[in-house]
Write an enzyme that holds these catalytic residues in place. Sequence first.
Site, PDB file in Angstrom:
ATOM      1  N   PHE A 252       0.395  -1.435   0.092  1.00  0.00           N
ATOM      2  CA  PHE A 252       0.499   0.031  -0.046  1.00  0.00           C
ATOM      3  C   PHE A 252       0.852   0.949  -0.121  1.00  0.00           C
ATOM      4  O   PHE A 252       0.484   2.467   0.283  1.00  0.00           O
ATOM      5  CB  PHE A 252      -0.739   0.356   0.968  1.00  0.00           C
ATOM      6  CG  PHE A 252      -2.013  -0.989   1.176  1.00  0.00           C
ATOM      7  CD1 PHE A 252      -2.340  -1.316   0.484  1.00  0.00           C
ATOM      8  CD2 PHE A 252      -1.525  -2.165   2.353  1.00  0.00           C
ATOM      9  CE1 PHE A 252      -3.519  -2.937   0.583  1.00  0.00           C
ATOM     10  CE2 PHE A 252      -2.741  -3.580   2.448  1.00  0.00           C
ATOM     11  CZ  PHE A 252      -3.386  -3.847   1.496  1.00  0.00           C
ATOM     12  N   GLU A 256       7.942   0.968   0.128  1.00  0.00           N
ATOM     13  CA  GLU A 256       8.407   2.157  -0.633  1.00  0.00           C
ATOM     14  C   GLU A 256       9.282   2.334  -0.023  1.00  0.00           C
ATOM     15  O   GLU A 256      10.557   2.016  -1.075  1.00  0.00           O
ATOM     16  CB  GLU A 256       7.678   3.276  -1.447  1.00  0.00           C
ATOM     17  CG  GLU A 256       7.893   3.798  -3.089  1.00  0.00           C
ATOM     18  CD  GLU A 256       7.587   4.598  -3.699  1.00  0.00           C
ATOM     19  OE1 GLU A 256       7.489   5.539  -4.661  1.00  0.00           O
ATOM     20  OE2 GLU A 256       5.863   4.669  -3.008  1.00  0.00           O
ATOM     21  N   ARG A 334       1.247  16.119  -5.754  1.00  0.00           N
ATOM     22  CA  ARG A 334       0.055  15.034  -6.402  1.00  0.00           C
ATOM     23  C   ARG A 334      -1.284  15.081  -5.390  1.00  0.00           C
ATOM     24  O   ARG A 334      -2.181  15.473  -6.067  1.00  0.00           O
ATOM     25  CB  ARG A 334      -0.108  13.379  -6.595  1.00  0.00           C
ATOM     26  CG  ARG A 334      -0.797  12.735  -7.193  1.00  0.00           C
ATOM     27  CD  ARG A 334      -0.357  11.199  -7.027  1.00  0.00           C
ATOM     28  NE  ARG A 334       0.422  11.459  -7.958  1.00  0.00           N
ATOM     29  CZ  ARG A 334      -0.282   9.886  -9.373  1.00  0.00           C
ATOM     30  NH1 ARG A 334      -1.180  10.124  -9.306  1.00  0.00           N
ATOM     31  NH2 ARG A 334       0.915  10.047  -9.915  1.00  0.00           N
ATOM     32  N   ARG A 366      -0.916   3.812  -0.978  1.00  0.00           N
ATOM     33  CA  ARG A 366      -2.165   4.458  -2.215  1.00  0.00           C
ATOM     34  C   ARG A 366      -2.758   5.442  -2.149  1.00  0.00           C
ATOM     35  O   ARG A 366      -3.504   6.134  -1.538  1.00  0.00           O
ATOM     36  CB  ARG A 366      -2.984   3.271  -1.650  1.00  0.00           C
ATOM     37  CG  ARG A 366      -3.698   2.651  -2.653  1.00  0.00           C
ATOM     38  CD  ARG A 366      -5.041   1.316  -2.264  1.00  0.00           C
ATOM     39  NE  ARG A 366      -5.880   0.476  -3.358  1.00  0.00           N
ATOM     40  CZ  ARG A 366      -6.079  -0.650  -3.381  1.00  0.00           C
ATOM     41  NH1 ARG A 366      -6.361  -0.742  -1.454  1.00  0.00           N
ATOM     42  NH2 ARG A 366      -6.903  -1.849  -3.738  1.00  0.00           N
ATOM     43  N   PHE A 368      -0.823   8.238  -3.291  1.00  0.00           N
ATOM     44  CA  PHE A 368       0.394   9.583  -3.046  1.00  0.00           C
ATOM     45  C   PHE A 368      -0.693  10.508  -2.632  1.00  0.00           C
ATOM     46  O   PHE A 368       0.375  11.479  -3.139  1.00  0.00           O
ATOM     47  CB  PHE A 368       1.293   8.652  -3.687  1.00  0.00           C
ATOM     48  CG  PHE A 368       1.692   9.295  -3.978  1.00  0.00           C
ATOM     49  CD1 PHE A 368       3.244   8.215  -3.441  1.00  0.00           C
ATOM     50  CD2 PHE A 368       2.947  10.438  -4.785  1.00  0.00           C
ATOM     51  CE1 PHE A 368       4.608   8.445  -3.370  1.00  0.00           C
ATOM     52  CE2 PHE A 368       4.200  10.076  -4.270  1.00  0.00           C
ATOM     53  CZ  PHE A 368       5.174   9.563  -3.742  1.00  0.00           C
ATOM     54  N   THR A 471       5.108  11.341 -11.770  1.00  0.00           N
ATOM     55  CA  THR A 471       5.138  12.371 -11.778  1.00  0.00           C
ATOM     56  C   THR A 471       6.758  12.777 -11.598  1.00  0.00           C
ATOM     57  O   THR A 471       7.132  14.142 -12.471  1.00  0.00           O
ATOM     58  CB  THR A 471       4.151  13.674 -10.804  1.00  0.00           C
ATOM     59  OG1 THR A 471       4.984  13.054  -9.342  1.00  0.00           O
ATOM     60  CG2 THR A 471       2.886  13.165 -10.920  1.00  0.00           C
ATOM     61  N   ALA A 540       2.480   4.247  -7.605  1.00  0.00           N
ATOM     62  CA  ALA A 540       1.875   5.251  -9.081  1.00  0.00           C
ATOM     63  C   ALA A 540       0.783   4.167  -9.651  1.00  0.00           C
ATOM     64  O   ALA A 540       0.536   4.943 -10.741  1.00  0.00           O
ATOM     65  CB  ALA A 540       2.746   5.883  -9.498  1.00  0.00           C
ATOM     66  N   GLU A 742      -4.444   2.512  -7.520  1.00  0.00           N
ATOM     67  CA  GLU A 742      -4.721   3.171  -6.482  1.00  0.00           C
ATOM     68  C   GLU A 742      -5.907   3.985  -6.756  1.00  0.00           C
ATOM     69  O   GLU A 742      -7.013   4.010  -5.486  1.00  0.00           O
ATOM     70  CB  GLU A 742      -4.068   4.194  -6.751  1.00  0.00           C
ATOM     71  CG  GLU A 742      -2.775   4.113  -5.933  1.00  0.00           C
ATOM     72  CD  GLU A 742      -1.142   4.725  -6.609  1.00  0.00           C
ATOM     73  OE1 GLU A 742      -1.122   5.166  -5.087  1.00  0.00           O
ATOM     74  OE2 GLU A 742      -1.506   5.178  -7.601  1.00  0.00           O
TER      75      GLU A 742
END
Length: 789
Positions: A252, A256, A334, A366, A368, A471, A540, A742
């Site tokens: 989720f 990362e 974001r 999830r 972001f 992005t 992403a 997401e």
Amino acid sequence: MSGAAKSSGQISGEGAGKLYGSVSAPVMHDSAFKHASGQAVYVDDIPTPEGCLHVYIAISTHAHAKISTVDFRAALESGGVVAVISADDVPGANDIGPIVSDEPLFAIGAAGGVVECEGQALFAVAASSLEAARAAAAKVEIDYQDLPALLTIEDAMAAKSWLEPPYKMARGDVDVAMKASPHKLKGRITIGGQEHFYLEGQAALAVPGEDGDVTVYCSSQHPTEIQHKTAGVLGVAFNAVTVEVRRMGGGFGGKETNGNLPAAAVALIAKRTGQAAKVCYDRDDDMVMTGKRHDFRIDYHVGFDDDGRIHSIIMDQAARCGWSHDLSLAICDRAMFHADNCYYLANVLINSYRCKTNTVSNTAFRGFGGPQGMVAIERVIDEIAFKLDKDPLEVRRVNFYAADKDTASERNLTPYHMKVEDCVIGEIVDELVASSDYEARRTEITDWNAKQPLLKRGIALTPVKFGISFTKTHLNQAAALVHVYSDGSVHLNHGGTEMGQGLFIKVAQIVAEAFQIDIDRVKITPTNTGKAPNTSATAASSGTDLNGMAALDACEKIKQRLTGFASSEWGVAADKVAFRPGRVLIGDDEVAFDDLIAKAYLARVSLSATGFYATPKIEWDRTAGTGRPFFYFAYGAAVSEVVIDPLTGEHRLLRVDILHDVGKSLNPAIDLGQIEGGFAQGAGWLTSEELVWDEAGRLKTHAPSTYKIPTASDRAPDMNIAIWKRGTNREETIYRSKAVGEPPLMLGISVLMALSDAAANATGRAHYPSLDAPATPERLLHVITGGWG
């Protein structure tokens, strides 16, 4: 892939037949039976080498403090202890920050140091057992000297404590348009964070090898980052560290960057001692140590007309980022990108404040940052509708971006100057209104509330438009490796990671479709930096878009060689060679796929290939605040109906109707699971999942007993979830599919808006209930009674 459900997908064209596990077939998750039976192997299940050390990472118990003295002697003398490592023992860079180098592996050495949040890693103990390591860590004497701590968004804003200067996105003239607007309103919404609560905690196992090499088995969405940060800590080249991930027990976003610490720590111990080393966080430590979804405070000032059409809007987004950068800048970006959701904002100014606080560094989750931006604009729409005494759906529709068919419209430009070319939200909403019987139900609820003296119901329909791509443009790339063995079986490897979302089965389906073979012939293998290098995180929502395309590229290279071989060997034109289910048509002959592979091997044809893909069309100039950061948008909409008890604030979800766009689905079974799970996680974030810190900066909700994720009983008894049948993708994605990881989470916003509607109904619509998230019973009770809002 044994145990996968038999399911056929129709193959179009000449010689069509049934193929087990092709693209568009609802094939079961490759590990479904393993998950259910306990046979799935996670990091803690991997058999460890003899003498494997168990590692405990000691953490700060203070939010902000100077540590003047540290005494490790008692720990070193403790039973079973092999090593105690701190900042003094790092041969390379004492840093695990993913982007900015502001996150030390260990905060202290023998001479002390400074800690900036509760849960920050201090040092690690390696021992013959976890119990011995933990007991030894408790013997270390630490002298904390407390320093002033900034704990909240309000603290940071007052002190102007920001990770970077305020950042803005703007288009049009908000001041002129605001003055000319017939109606105006101002408001504020606070949106809480969220714990990832993956079932498998952070874990890593490091095994030393020859020549100073080390192999790390870990639970990470980003094996390449683990490789890079571990190599940096060890002071070695990237090629001296190999990272492998077979699966995660949930991620989720929480895996990362949070996995950098445990992986680097055990690798350092393995290299220092020459013994394998393993760390697995327990749940309480995991929740205290790891970052969450960012909590936000968003102020808004909006001008609009009698129809509810927004003419001007100013939003001030303030996010609690924590003590280090982590991924906060991109996450807050974001949130700005999605401050419009599905709505055209002619004149808009979005200011963003990235607050540095003495709390754990918040991280990817999830969506972001996108969900927080969307919640705010949905609140604005809801409050506009209340002020105009309109159905919020009417206000939503009047503000939608122009439909994709309306190419001449000017109502298709985002606040960041990207043209929306694929807007299908109007069509989706129209279908959902009809299939959910929304209008009749809204009338029925109004009548029911008028007759019911106690309980009150509410309903809301909210849309979703979510941009797909990293992005950071350079991250939109992927690599894959495909081998076809001489018996016709296939080995598949790529840079994506499996965390339960179904990426591996989808990419395997793509490979099976390319070669026209049953999916049982495709072997799924662990993600490994030695096979697929320089990978981006599986994040992403781009895992299948990127890795599926890379795998297809590898397959097409092999097929091109096979076509050339068949053309030459059979003496036919290349266009007379066609792959069909389980066989290959070569002129007038038909050859089994396995037989053609065997012949090609004997003829010394290469049956292995790497594949690569880079997303086209995207670019983003952050300084100018303009560009095309997204390849395309995914859309969806949800209707939620709730009931509340105005005397207690307790509430129940009664019915959910969802229609979601996944383009042309690669696997409807997996996609439906993602839609339902995403909705449940979003609804939980906005209703029951509350993070609480005390005045000293200590997290109090660090276990299932105090932090409430949704359970099966929280699921609405009536849930109607459908994939939009007319969905496609105008961009050339893998088989015209769309990302599904997401976007569905934001469908849960409909629950918050339905609770707001019910709360307004509970007051006889006497005042607008400014309901913050999470909408706990306490918050509902306060907005109903006027205590808050």
